[in-house]
Design an enzyme around this catalytic site. Structure first.
Site, short mmCIF file in Angstrom:
data_model
loop_
_atom_site.label_atom_id
_atom_site.label_comp_id
_atom_site.label_asym_id
_atom_site.label_seq_id
_atom_site.Cartn_x
_atom_site.Cartn_y
_atom_site.Cartn_z
N LYS A 13 0.82 -1.22 0.00
CA LYS A 13 0.00 0.00 0.00
C LYS A 13 0.85 1.26 0.00
O LYS A 13 0.53 2.22 -0.68
CB LYS A 13 -0.90 0.08 1.24
CG LYS A 13 -1.81 -1.07 1.50
CD LYS A 13 -2.62 -0.82 2.77
CE LYS A 13 -1.76 -0.62 4.00
NZ LYS A 13 -1.18 -1.84 4.56
N ARG A 88 -7.94 2.08 10.39
CA ARG A 88 -7.58 0.70 10.70
C ARG A 88 -8.56 0.04 11.65
O ARG A 88 -8.41 -1.15 11.94
CB ARG A 88 -6.21 0.69 11.37
CG ARG A 88 -5.06 0.25 10.49
CD ARG A 88 -3.81 0.33 11.32
NE ARG A 88 -2.72 -0.46 10.83
CZ ARG A 88 -1.79 -0.01 9.99
NH1 ARG A 88 -1.87 1.18 9.48
NH2 ARG A 88 -0.79 -0.79 9.66
N ARG A 127 12.01 -7.15 4.60
CA ARG A 127 11.97 -5.70 4.67
C ARG A 127 12.88 -5.08 5.72
O ARG A 127 13.51 -4.06 5.47
CB ARG A 127 10.51 -5.26 4.91
CG ARG A 127 10.22 -3.88 4.43
CD ARG A 127 8.76 -3.64 4.27
NE ARG A 127 8.03 -3.70 5.53
CZ ARG A 127 6.77 -3.31 5.65
NH1 ARG A 127 6.11 -2.86 4.63
NH2 ARG A 127 6.17 -3.40 6.82
N ARG A 129 12.22 -3.52 8.80
CA ARG A 129 11.87 -2.39 9.66
C ARG A 129 11.87 -2.89 11.11
O ARG A 129 11.81 -4.09 11.35
CB ARG A 129 10.47 -1.90 9.27
CG ARG A 129 10.36 -0.41 9.18
CD ARG A 129 9.09 0.00 8.48
NE ARG A 129 7.89 -0.51 9.12
CZ ARG A 129 6.68 -0.46 8.56
NH1 ARG A 129 6.53 0.06 7.37
NH2 ARG A 129 5.63 -0.92 9.19
N ARG A 140 0.94 -8.33 13.91
CA ARG A 140 0.34 -7.30 13.04
C ARG A 140 -0.65 -7.92 12.07
O ARG A 140 -1.69 -7.32 11.78
CB ARG A 140 1.44 -6.54 12.29
CG ARG A 140 2.12 -5.52 13.22
CD ARG A 140 3.46 -5.08 12.68
NE ARG A 140 3.37 -4.47 11.38
CZ ARG A 140 4.33 -4.51 10.46
NH1 ARG A 140 5.44 -5.16 10.70
NH2 ARG A 140 4.15 -3.91 9.30
P1 ADP Z 1 2.08 -1.59 7.67
O1 ADP Z 1 1.01 -1.26 6.69
O2 ADP Z 1 3.22 -2.33 7.02
O3 ADP Z 1 1.57 -2.28 8.90
P2 ADP Z 1 2.18 1.14 8.66
O4 ADP Z 1 3.29 2.10 8.46
O5 ADP Z 1 0.89 1.45 8.02
O6 ADP Z 1 2.76 -0.27 8.18
O7 ADP Z 1 1.90 0.96 10.24
C1 ADP Z 1 2.91 0.60 11.14
C2 ADP Z 1 2.38 0.65 12.58
O8 ADP Z 1 1.95 1.99 12.90
C3 ADP Z 1 1.17 -0.20 12.90
O9 ADP Z 1 1.51 -1.54 13.20
C4 ADP Z 1 0.56 0.55 14.09
O10 ADP Z 1 1.24 0.26 15.29
C5 ADP Z 1 0.81 2.01 13.75
N1 ADP Z 1 -0.32 2.62 13.01
C6 ADP Z 1 -0.27 3.14 11.75
N2 ADP Z 1 -1.46 3.61 11.36
C7 ADP Z 1 -2.31 3.37 12.40
C8 ADP Z 1 -3.70 3.60 12.60
N3 ADP Z 1 -4.47 4.15 11.66
N4 ADP Z 1 -4.23 3.22 13.78
C9 ADP Z 1 -3.48 2.66 14.75
N5 ADP Z 1 -2.18 2.40 14.62
C10 ADP Z 1 -1.58 2.75 13.46
#
Ligand code: ADP
Length: 185
Positions: A13, A88, A127, A129, A140
C-alpha cells in the site's frame, strides 16, 4: 480524489499509494509514516506511539484521528488525499466519515489490496523495519484480520470498495490501480 488504501502489512500500500498521490498531485497521508517521523523527532506523540508500534499493536484511535484531523485542515488537502494505513478500526472509519462529511467531501473509493498469506510473510521477512521481527509481524497480521479487515465490509456496504490484485510487479499493480480509479474525478 479521496481514497482509502486497505490491505494487510506487506501488501504494498505504501509504495503504490505514494506513487498514485504523486501521479495525481494529491496529498499522501500515511499514519504509520507520521508516527515513525514523530518518534524519530522525539515528539511526545511519537514516543507515546512507540510502545504500540514495537509490539505490533495499534496506536489508540484518538491519537491517530487527531493526527489525521489536523493534517486535513492544511490548505494542500483541498485537491484530495490518499489515506495509507488509515483507518484501521471501525471507530477510525466512523471518525473519518464525520470529518469528511463536515467538509462535504466524502470518500470516493476504498481500494483493498489482496495478497496471499504466504507471499505477505515472504515480503515482510525481507523488509527489515524495526516492527518486522517475526513475532511482531505475526501479531500485526492477526490485528489486521481482527480489527481492520472488517472495514472492507464497511466500505462495501457503502458501495465504494474495489479489490486490487496486489501480486505482480510494481508496474503491473500500479496499472491495476489506475484502471480501478479511472472513472473517478
Ligand atoms: P504496515 O502497513 O506495514 O503495517 P504502517 O506504516 O501502516 O505499516 O503501520 C505501522 C504501525 O503503525 C502499525 O503496526 C501501528 O502500530 C501504527 N499505526 C499506523 N497507522 C495506524 C492507525 N491508523 N491506527 C493505529 N495504529 C496505526
Amino acid at each position: 480524489m479521496r481514497i482509502v488504501f486497505l490491505g494487510p502489512p506487506g501488501a504494498g500500500k505504501g509504495t503504490q499509494s505514494l506513487r498514485l498521490a504523486e501521479h495525481l498531485g494529491v496529498v499522501h497521508l500515511s499514519t504509520g509514516d507520521v508516527l515513525r517521523q514523530s518518534r524519530a523527532a522525539g515528539h511526545k506523540i511519537g514516543l507515546e506511539a512507540a510502545k504500540y508500534l514495537d509490539q505490533g499493536q495499534l496506536v489508540p484511535d484518538e491519537l491517530v484521528v487527531e493526527i489525521v484531523a489536523s493534517r486535513l485542515a492544511d490548505d494542500d488537502c483541498t485537491r484530495g488525499y490518499l489515506f495509507d494505513g488509515f483507518p484501521r478500526t471501525l471507530p477510525q472509519a466512523e471518525a473519518l466519515d464525520k470529518l469528511l462529511d463536515a467538509r462535504d467531501a466524502p470518500l470516493e473509493a476504498a481500494l483493498e489490496f489482496m495478497v496471499p498469506h504466504e507471499e505477505l510473510l515472504k515480503r515482510l521477512s525481507q523488509r527489515g523495519r524495526t516492527d518486522d521481527a517475526e513475532e511482531t509481524v505475526r501479531e500485526r497480521l492477526r490485528v489486521y484480520a481482527e480489527l481492520t479487515r472488517p472495514l472492507a465490509n464497511y466500505y462495501d456496504d457503502r458501495g465504494i470498495l474495489r479489490g486490487i490484485d496486489a501480486v505482480g510487479t510494481l508496474d503491473e499493480v500500479f496499472a491495476r490501480i489506475m484502471l480501478a480509479v479511472s472513472d473517478l474525478s
